[in-house]
Design an enzyme around this catalytic site. Structure first.
Site, PDB file in Angstrom:
ATOM      1  N   HIS A 153       0.753  -1.107   0.113  1.00  0.00           N
ATOM      2  CA  HIS A 153      -0.044   0.148   0.022  1.00  0.00           C
ATOM      3  C   HIS A 153       0.752   1.148  -0.023  1.00  0.00           C
ATOM      4  CE1 HIS A 153      -3.326  -2.723   1.198  1.00  0.00           C
ATOM      5  NE2 HIS A 153      -2.676  -2.977   2.329  1.00  0.00           N
TER       6      HIS A 153
HETATM    7  O1  RIB Z   1      -5.422  -0.346   4.625  1.00  0.00           O
HETATM    8  C1  RIB Z   1      -3.982  -0.018   4.192  1.00  0.00           C
HETATM    9  C2  RIB Z   1      -3.217   0.934   5.363  1.00  0.00           C
HETATM   10  O2  RIB Z   1      -3.550   0.990   6.602  1.00  0.00           O
HETATM   11  C3  RIB Z   1      -1.915   1.115   5.036  1.00  0.00           C
HETATM   12  O3  RIB Z   1      -1.402   2.306   5.383  1.00  0.00           O
HETATM   13  C4  RIB Z   1      -1.432   0.140   6.231  1.00  0.00           C
HETATM   14  O4  RIB Z   1      -0.107   0.785   6.657  1.00  0.00           O
HETATM   15  C5  RIB Z   1      -2.462   0.438   7.232  1.00  0.00           C
HETATM   16  O5  RIB Z   1      -2.183   1.953   7.735  1.00  0.00           O
END
Ligand code: RIB
Ligand code: CA
Length: 316
Positions: free
Chosen positions: A243
């Protein structure tokens, strides 16, 4: 070559950690003015420690790391140890960081840094809940003209939610903060689950990182192997979505991604859909376009970039 001056706001988290390592590997393109930390994946005392450990690993003990808000604006804190482990960065050795924690609160660091900067000169890269960012905007609205752009990770449209049926984690933790950010009027680039789920840390890709044979790559592999177990089981996929590094990769090579100007609104009231990002992808409302919603990524190019940059730690 465009050089970006950044503040990275994060809640490490293995994917935040990889984003930090990617950013710190690229000083020619990215000037990281500081790293601010927020409660999210794990509580604040761990996210700030984890960010400092990544600075140690990257050989940047000089980096300014600040601790920020330890809970959302309105909601009670929810965390994600089930995904990230009890340390937040399970898969890597946890010691006592050498990189110091700055005494200044993260929100004050954000405000002071922006106040001292030229207009439209600072890029904010929030990859956790938006609590620090929103608090800074509430505390000092005069900083808004100083923001060049906000490149954030959060939200979901076609992918659906990952922490509730309709909400992505960063949005769900602090939907009120997310709304403040989306309403701020500054340029926003949004990397949601729709794009992060296209860049999976497959076994083959992790093995290519391991083959780099340097301590940073080894640590990244350990974190990715742990991080992948949850999503691989949940989605039946080969590897976890990376992500947060999508934000840094876009700053380095925007051509890897494809996006569209849209209106994005966050649900802040409904108990059923709290944190949902309503992305008006087809322009069916008259709501103003307030962000670029990223919807496509070239995964192979993303990993070529990540691997090439992690390799730099071997020649340091
Ligand atoms: O949903 C994914 C996000 O939530 C990413 O930033 C992960 O690190 C969590 O913070
Ligand atoms: Ca994060």
């Amino acid at each position: 070559m465009t050089r970006h001056s950044l503040i990275i706001d994060c809640d490490p988290g293995q994917d935040d950690a990889i984003a930090l390592l990617l950013a710190l590997s690229s000083p020619d393109e990215l000037e990281v003015l500081g790293i601010t930390t927020v409660a999210g994946n794990v509580p604040l005392d761990l996210t700030q420690r984890n960010a400092r450990l990544m600075c140690d690993l990257a050989g940047r003990e000089d980096m300014k790391v600040h601790a920020g808000c330890d809970r959302p604006l309105v909601r009670d804190l929810i965390t994600a140890e089930n995904v990230h482990g009890s340390t937040g960065i399970d898969g890597v050795e946890i010691g006592t960081p050498r990189t110091p924690l700055q005494p200044q609160h993260a929100v004050d660091f954000i405000v002071d840094t922006l106040r001292g900067a030229a207009n439209e000169s600072i890029t904010l890269v929030p990859v956790g809940p938006l609590t620090n960012i929103a608090t800074a905007m509430n505390q000092a609205p005069d900083i808004l003209p100083k923001i060049r752009q906000i490149v954030m990770m959060g939200g979901a449209m076609r992918e659906g939610g990952n922490h509730s049926p309709s909400a992505e984690f960063n949005m769900l933790v602090d939907p009120h903060a997310a709304k403040i950010m989306f309403d701020c009027g500054r340029p926003i680039v949004t990397m949601g689950l729709d794009v992060s789920h296209q860049v999976l840390a497959s076994r083959a890709r992790v093995e290519r990182i391991r083959a780099l044979g340097n301590p940073v790559a080894d640590a990244a592999c350990g974190m990715l192997n742990f991080f992948s177990r949850h999503d691989s089981k949940k989605y039946g996929a080969d590897g976890a979505p990376l992500h947060d590094p999508c934000t840094i990769a876009w700053l380095l090579r925007p051509e890897i991604f494809q996006g569209k100007h849209c209106n994005i609104e966050v649900e802040t009231d409904s108990p059923l859909t709290l944190g949902h990002t309503a992305v008006d992808f087809w322009g069916v409302t008259d709501r103003a376009e307030n962000a670029v919603w990223m919807f496509k990524a070239d995964a192979d190019a993303f990993y070529e970039l990540l691997i090439e940059r992690l390799a730099r730690y071997g020649s340091a």
